[in-house]
Design an enzyme around this catalytic site. Structure first.
Site, PDB file in Angstrom:
ATOM      1  N   ASP A   1      24.274  22.348  69.746  1.00  0.00           N
ATOM      2  CA  ASP A   1      24.902  23.461  70.457  1.00  0.00           C
ATOM      3  C   ASP A   1      26.412  23.294  70.531  1.00  0.00           C
ATOM      4  OD1 ASP A   1      24.997  21.410  72.327  1.00  0.00           O
ATOM      5  OD2 ASP A   1      24.253  22.626  73.999  1.00  0.00           O
TER       6      ASP A   1
ATOM      7  N   ASP B   1      26.565  17.859  67.577  1.00  0.00           N
ATOM      8  CA  ASP B   1      25.940  16.876  68.453  1.00  0.00           C
ATOM      9  C   ASP B   1      24.427  16.931  68.194  1.00  0.00           C
ATOM     10  OD1 ASP B   1      25.402  19.329  69.707  1.00  0.00           O
ATOM     11  OD2 ASP B   1      25.499  18.472  71.709  1.00  0.00           O
TER      12      ASP B   1
ATOM     13  N   SER C   1      21.423  16.083  74.793  1.00  0.00           N
ATOM     14  CA  SER C   1      22.678  16.597  74.261  1.00  0.00           C
ATOM     15  C   SER C   1      23.451  15.505  73.536  1.00  0.00           C
ATOM     16  CB  SER C   1      23.496  17.230  75.391  1.00  0.00           C
ATOM     17  OG  SER C   1      24.646  17.864  74.895  1.00  0.00           O
TER      18      SER C   1
END
Length: 455
Positions: free
Chosen positions: A244, A240, A98
């Site tokens: 998402d 990012d 992430s």
């Protein structure tokens, strides 16, 4: 689990070479794949230097358990969710950390419905991992790897279907996209071109060679924010690495952030149709206020995409999301989706004819403070629960919610304190109508955290 690594019901995340290595990834992926029904498993990754190493490890695990792997390469996390549904797959694995820095990587798993695992499913994976209950296949039952050449097509179609494409095209917007050398640049560029935008795409190559720390915060996007007005763009979009989450910069170069990404999406969607909205406990009141003004019910959940998604499905919600810039539109999928967010913001700009700065100015005004602290000496579940007890007892006038850490609500302010599922820290988020009150509240709770309840 040793080294700098966290294995939880949310998946796996750690520092490459310090707790996260191919052996760990093979076993974790095999524990997941061994519990999947028959059918292929979609495998993708975000933009990271270590992506190739761990892709090989995941493919070995999946095929060694007798499942076929559908390899999609550098692909956004929401696209993985869409592909799992479209391919009638048994599941999906996204290799991603992430927003974490380059030294991190990890695994995120999907259920056949195209959303991340539930807590119960995550516990099942952990149980198989700890028991080493890997369903290794015999030599003549091994899976195969097949590549998907155009993994974005269906996702793109679904996103375009939720907005007025012709209205956006007529505006011929100039837009700047910072894909952060992650997985979102490919689809992001195609989406913007499909909407008739002149797209200036930065960091399009998904190689993990980040131009700035990858989390799309104001401090990390200082240089990007200056580029937006310099190009005459109406908006700057910052993703990012796994795409998402989405942060916004307005046409003047002002950082709008991630909380208001969701608020603007809510503003656009609830203007089209009234219906339930689902937010997590750490999300700003801005989106809640917008829904309440329109007579729409608002439901709060513990932090975590799956909690929001499960409540959305239960309530028949028209939109949901988290304040980290993660917008979830059930018409597209049940994954936080930066492409949905981009499309809805552009749709709002086209429909209103107003600049982004003016749309933001019309939103309810709150000031939010986000802090994080290392876990106190007693980071056990009992120790943390005792800390929440002490904080609650010290604020009897506040409404307490203990579903996820502790959230205290007053009429004019709130604070949420919880242990992170992905990092060894405690997060403190406070919000009120002015920054001084939010800062004081966050500092007060932070002192309780750092002292272990002695404040």
């Amino acid at each position: 689990m040793g080294g700098t690594r966290i294995a939880s019901v949310s998946g796996l995340r750690g520092v490459v070479g310090d707790g996260l290595d191919p052996t760990v990834v093979v076993e974790f992926a095999a524990a997941y794949a061994s519990g999947c029904a028959s059918g292929p498993i979609v495998v993708g990754h975000d933009g990271r230097v270590s992506a190739q190493v761990f892709t090989s490890a995941v493919l070995a695990a999946v095929t060694a358990t007798g499942r076929d792997a559908l390899l999609v390469g550098p692909t956004a996390t929401p696209t993985i969710g869409r592909l799992v549904r479209d391919q009638a797959a048994a599941g999906g694995i996204q290799i991603s950390a992430s927003h974490n820095p380059s030294k991190y990587n990890g695994l995120k798993f999907f259920q056949p419905e195209g959303m991340v695992l539930s807590a119960a499913q995550g516990r099942d994976v952990l149980d198989r991992l700890h028991r080493r209950a890997f369903g290794w296949a015999s030599w003549d039952a091994l899976g195969r790897v097949r590549s998907l050449d155009d993994p974005d097509q269906s996702h793109l179609k679904h996103v375009l279907n939720i907005v007025d494409v012709d209205a956006i095209r007529r505006r011929k917007f100039t837009v700047v996209l910072d894909a952060c050398h992650g997985a979102g640049g490919r689809l992001g560029a195609v989406l913007l071109r499909s909407l008739g935008c002149k797209a200036v795409v930065l960091g399009a190559l998904p190689d993990g060679r980040y131009d700035h720390p990858p989390e799309p915060t104001e401090a990390n996007l200082h240089a990007f924010s200056a580029i937006v007005p310099a190009t005459g763009a109406v908006v700057g979009f910052a993703q990012d690495p796994d795409a998402d989450r989405l942060a916004l910069v307005d046409e003047t170069g002002r950082y709008i952030g991630e909380e208001l990404t969701l608020a603007l999406a809510v503003s656009r969607r609830l203007a089209q149709v009234r219906g339930p909205l689902v937010l997590n406990l750490s999300t700003s009141r801005v989106s809640e206020d917008l829904a309440v003004r329109l007579g729409c019910p608002v439901h709060r959940t513990p932090v975590g995409e799956i909690h929001v998604v499960e409540r959305m499905r239960a309530e028949g919600a028209v939109l949901g999301g988290e304040g980290n810039g993660g917008v979830i539109d059930p018409r597209v999928g049940f994954v936080r989706d930066s492409f949905v967010a981009m499309a809805l913001v552009l749709d709002l700009l086209a429909e209103t004819g107003e600049p982004l700065s003016q749309l933001v100015e019309a939103l309810p005004k709150y000031a939010m403070v986000k802090d994080q602290y290392p876990l106190a000496q007693d980071g056990s579940p009992d120790g943390i629960a005792a800390l929440w007890d002490k904080i609650t007892a010290a604020h009897p006038e506040a409404k307490a919610d203990r579903r996820d850490g502790l959230r205290l609500d007053w009429s004019d302010r709130w604070v949420h304190v919880r242990s992170s599922n992905t990092e060894p820290i405690v997060r403190v988020i406070a919000e009120s109508v002015d920054s001084a009150t939010s800062r004081a509240l966050a500092d007060q709770i932070g002192r309780w955290v750092t002292s272990g309840g002695a404040a």
